[in-house]
Design a protein around this motif. Structure first.
Motif, PDB file in Angstrom:
ATOM      1  N   TYR A 131       0.828  -1.212   0.000  1.00 20.32           N
ATOM      2  CA  TYR A 131       0.000   0.000   0.000  1.00 20.32           C
ATOM      3  C   TYR A 131       0.864   1.264   0.000  1.00 20.32           C
ATOM      4  O   TYR A 131       0.356   2.368   0.167  1.00 20.32           O
ATOM      5  CB  TYR A 131      -0.905   0.009   1.234  1.00 20.32           C
ATOM      6  CG  TYR A 131      -1.827  -1.180   1.351  1.00 20.32           C
ATOM      7  CD1 TYR A 131      -3.123  -1.140   0.838  1.00 20.32           C
ATOM      8  CD2 TYR A 131      -1.396  -2.349   1.976  1.00 20.32           C
ATOM      9  CE1 TYR A 131      -3.977  -2.238   0.957  1.00 20.32           C
ATOM     10  CE2 TYR A 131      -2.235  -3.452   2.092  1.00 20.32           C
ATOM     11  CZ  TYR A 131      -3.523  -3.389   1.580  1.00 20.32           C
ATOM     12  OH  TYR A 131      -4.356  -4.485   1.694  1.00 20.32           O
ATOM     13  N   GLU A 470     -12.905  -4.745  -0.169  1.00 17.60           N
ATOM     14  CA  GLU A 470     -13.010  -3.936  -1.389  1.00 17.60           C
ATOM     15  C   GLU A 470     -12.205  -2.646  -1.264  1.00 17.60           C
ATOM     16  O   GLU A 470     -11.543  -2.214  -2.219  1.00 17.60           O
ATOM     17  CB  GLU A 470     -14.478  -3.624  -1.674  1.00 17.60           C
ATOM     18  CG  GLU A 470     -15.285  -4.835  -2.123  1.00 17.60           C
ATOM     19  CD  GLU A 470     -16.756  -4.517  -2.309  1.00 17.60           C
ATOM     20  OE1 GLU A 470     -17.184  -3.387  -1.920  1.00 17.60           O
ATOM     21  OE2 GLU A 470     -17.502  -5.382  -2.818  1.00 17.60           O
ATOM     22  N   MET A 471     -12.253  -2.024  -0.083  1.00 21.93           N
ATOM     23  CA  MET A 471     -11.510  -0.782   0.142  1.00 21.93           C
ATOM     24  C   MET A 471     -10.006  -1.019   0.010  1.00 21.93           C
ATOM     25  O   MET A 471      -9.303  -0.265  -0.683  1.00 21.93           O
ATOM     26  CB  MET A 471     -11.823  -0.220   1.524  1.00 21.93           C
ATOM     27  CG  MET A 471     -11.076   1.069   1.857  1.00 21.93           C
ATOM     28  SD  MET A 471     -11.385   1.645   3.550  1.00 21.93           S
ATOM     29  CE  MET A 471     -10.302   0.534   4.470  1.00 21.93           C
ATOM     30  N   THR A 473      -8.422  -3.527  -1.494  1.00 14.84           N
ATOM     31  CA  THR A 473      -8.105  -3.928  -2.873  1.00 14.84           C
ATOM     32  C   THR A 473      -8.015  -2.715  -3.784  1.00 14.84           C
ATOM     33  O   THR A 473      -7.116  -2.610  -4.642  1.00 14.84           O
ATOM     34  CB  THR A 473      -9.162  -4.913  -3.400  1.00 14.84           C
ATOM     35  OG1 THR A 473      -9.226  -6.059  -2.545  1.00 14.84           O
ATOM     36  CG2 THR A 473      -8.844  -5.358  -4.819  1.00 14.84           C
ATOM     37  N   LYS A 474      -8.935  -1.785  -3.595  1.00 14.74           N
ATOM     38  CA  LYS A 474      -8.946  -0.560  -4.402  1.00 14.74           C
ATOM     39  C   LYS A 474      -7.706   0.301  -4.123  1.00 14.74           C
ATOM     40  O   LYS A 474      -7.106   0.880  -5.045  1.00 14.74           O
ATOM     41  CB  LYS A 474     -10.219   0.235  -4.109  1.00 14.74           C
ATOM     42  CG  LYS A 474     -10.382   1.491  -4.941  1.00 14.74           C
ATOM     43  CD  LYS A 474     -11.704   2.188  -4.627  1.00 14.74           C
ATOM     44  CE  LYS A 474     -11.872   3.461  -5.452  1.00 14.74           C
ATOM     45  NZ  LYS A 474     -13.167   4.145  -5.146  1.00 14.74           N
ATOM     46  N   ALA A 477      -4.613  -1.164  -5.875  1.00 15.83           N
ATOM     47  CA  ALA A 477      -4.656  -0.878  -7.315  1.00 15.83           C
ATOM     48  C   ALA A 477      -4.307   0.582  -7.582  1.00 15.83           C
ATOM     49  O   ALA A 477      -3.581   0.910  -8.545  1.00 15.83           O
ATOM     50  CB  ALA A 477      -6.041  -1.209  -7.868  1.00 15.83           C
ATOM     51  N   HIS A 478      -4.805   1.475  -6.731  1.00 10.40           N
ATOM     52  CA  HIS A 478      -4.536   2.900  -6.900  1.00 10.40           C
ATOM     53  C   HIS A 478      -3.048   3.203  -6.719  1.00 10.40           C
ATOM     54  O   HIS A 478      -2.474   3.999  -7.477  1.00 10.40           O
ATOM     55  CB  HIS A 478      -5.365   3.698  -5.902  1.00 10.40           C
ATOM     56  CG  HIS A 478      -5.197   5.179  -6.028  1.00 10.40           C
ATOM     57  ND1 HIS A 478      -5.733   5.913  -7.061  1.00 10.40           N
ATOM     58  CD2 HIS A 478      -4.519   6.079  -5.241  1.00 10.40           C
ATOM     59  CE1 HIS A 478      -5.424   7.190  -6.927  1.00 10.40           C
ATOM     60  NE2 HIS A 478      -4.685   7.315  -5.818  1.00 10.40           N
TER      61      HIS A 478
END
Length: 501
Positions: A131, A470-471, A473-474, A477-478
């Motif tokens: 992250y 979901e948060m 994972t997003k 990706a970001h």
């Protein structure tokens, strides 16, 4: 100190190198219209041109001095530093990064790692550093200094450079802007019998250098602060027992990493700092565990590229001058104390000391109030950095040597113990005001060394399990999105330096 000294009209810097010339350059830049600045050094006292690693505040110094980044990188053979890779510190074969970045996205009243900790307990196991864009860029070997449209894509960075070349670079800036340099060896330091203040330096060639205020940048010998004023020394070797460093340059890697390597051995640790023209290598070790010959062989056996010179050894003592400002002498650099360069704080402590002096500058004369405040801040800062370094040693799982077992079982300073207990209980970190290492730094080292908090903040329970996954994972990706658009580290350097020709 019963009375105020005379108004400060002239400052004398004793010693050159990074400490002396940074002090002179910053003093000249900020106070040069109000005071005269003279630096005394001798070409007979050589400087050690090791590879030096820094932390991001070095960029503030360059900005204040009006330094062109491309010129600086070219002249000091600098490379980019996004963080440090720690190897074998938790256990043999383990590694983690302490980067200048910050993982994920924080929320009001709840830092990102609490969400990550909750996800770990749910079985959504991800690398915390995935992250962190600084980590992702380090591993891929890419970098850009351009500000991103999205602030979460910025890459906080520092530099690796040749310390001898950096000293020369600062000298050129200083002399161009009016700092007077005097060549010579100091033979005698004159003390005013009325005030107890240093008043004059007598050089071997008969030259007398007078001053109202003196900055001691004479290195570990502390020519003024220790040898003349005898302020004493707080020894911290019971916490940090390494007492020698051996260093040697080696051939550069074909591809330069944008990070420092710190590799723990049985009784010390090895650094590798990539420069444009070579690698800087060294081994910090305990002489109670290794002889000089053993340490030398250990370092040479673990070089990744051929050595370019003979190894050199420097003894040191970890700790600090009990008074870093005493009477009309302020110690800066190694004369003020020594902390092993595990977290690249040597040049920062020079920067911090001289900035603090400028803020508390005794324009109308030295007073107890100014001295006491300076010394209190300096003591606090040194101790906070000391505790951060102790953390790396203390929290380990190594069983292969008595050195590491002793570090794990030693009693640590109370402040560090409290910080550890708080984090272990529920993942909380409390930022100390003057600590250069912010919460993300403490967090990365604690997690990297194997500490898993027993609990997380209750606000991390707000999303449902699915929403949390979901948060996260997003976010991953970001963070990965800009990587393909970033140039390779070496490409960035060559493009920048060629543009400066």
């Amino acid at each position: 100190m019963d009375k105020i000294s005379q108004r400060i009209k002239k400052v004398v810097v004793v010693g050159g190198g990074t400490a002396g010339w940074m002090s002179a350059a910053l003093m000249q830049r900020i106070l040069g219209t109000q005071i005269e600045i003279e630096l005394v050094e001798s070409e007979d006292i050589g400087t050690v041109g090791v590879g030096e690693a820094t932390i991001p505040p070095i960029r503030h110094v360059n900005a204040v001095l009006g330094v062109n980044e491309a010129e600086f990188i070219r002249e000091t053979k600098a490379t980019i530093k996004l963080g440090i890779r720690f190897e074998n510190w938790k256990n043999l074969g383990d590694s983690y990064y302490h980067t200048f970045g910050e993982s994920g996205q924080n929320h009001a009243f709840c830092q990102f790692h609490h969400y990550w900790l909750r996800a770990e307990k749910l079985g959504f196991n991800t690398n915390y550093w995935d992250y962190d864009l600084n980590y992702l860029a380090s591993v891929r070997g890419v970098f850009s200094n351009q500000r991103a449209k999205d602030p979460s894509w910025d890459l906080p960075y520092a530099y690796h450079f040749d310390s001898a070349l950096y000293g020369q670079f600062l000298r050129k800036i200083s002399e161009t802007r009016g700092v007077k340099r005097t060549e010579g060896l100091i033979e005698h330091v004159v003390i005013d019998s009325d005030t107890g203040f240093v008043s004059q330096l007598k050089l071997q060639d008969g030259t007398d250098v007078n001053g109202d205020f003196f900055i001691d940048c004479s290195g570990m010998k502390g020519l003024l602060i220790q040898k003349k004023l005898g302020v004493g020394f707080d020894d911290w070797s019971h916490w940090l027992p390494c007492d020698k460093a051996i260093f040697v340059p080696s051939k550069r890697h074909e591809k330069t990493h944008p990070y420092t390597r710190s590799i723990a051995h049985q009784a010390g640790w090895q650094w590798c700092i990539p420069l444009q023209h070579r690698n800087g290598n060294g081994l910090v070790f305990s002489s109670n565990h290794y002889s000089d010959d053993q340490a030398t062989q250990l370092l040479l056996d673990n070089l990744e590229t051929p050595a370019l010179g003979d190894p050199k050894i420097i003894p040191f003592r970890t700790g600090r001058a009990r008074k870093q400002w005493h009477r009309n002498v302020c110690s800066v650099g190694l004369s003020s104390g020594f902390l092993e360069p595990l977290e690249s704080t040597s040049i920062y402590l020079i920067q911090s000391a001289i900035v603090r002096l400028i803020k508390l500058f005794p324009h109308e004369g030295v007073t107890d109030e100014l001295v006491d405040e300076y010394n209190a801040q300096s003591k606090n800062e040194f101790e906070l950095i000391r505790d951060f370094i102790i953390l790396h040693y203390h929290v380990n799982e190594r069983t292969d040597s008595q050195f590491w077992r002793d570090r794990r079982s030693m009693e640590v300073p109370e402040h560090l113990q409290n910080k550890l207990q708080l984090f272990k209980a529920n993942g909380q970190l409390v930022q100390d005001q003057i600590d250069i290492f912010k919460d993300p730094s403490w967090l990365q080292v604690m997690l990297g060394q194997g500490i898993t908090p027993k609990d997380h903040h209750p606000l991390a329970n707000a999303p449902s399990d699915q929403q949390l996954v979901e948060m996260l994972t997003k976010i991953i990706a970001h963070k990965r999105a800009p990587l393909d658009r970033l140039p390779e580290h070496d490409t960035f350097l060559s493009t920048l330096c060629e543009g400066q020709q």
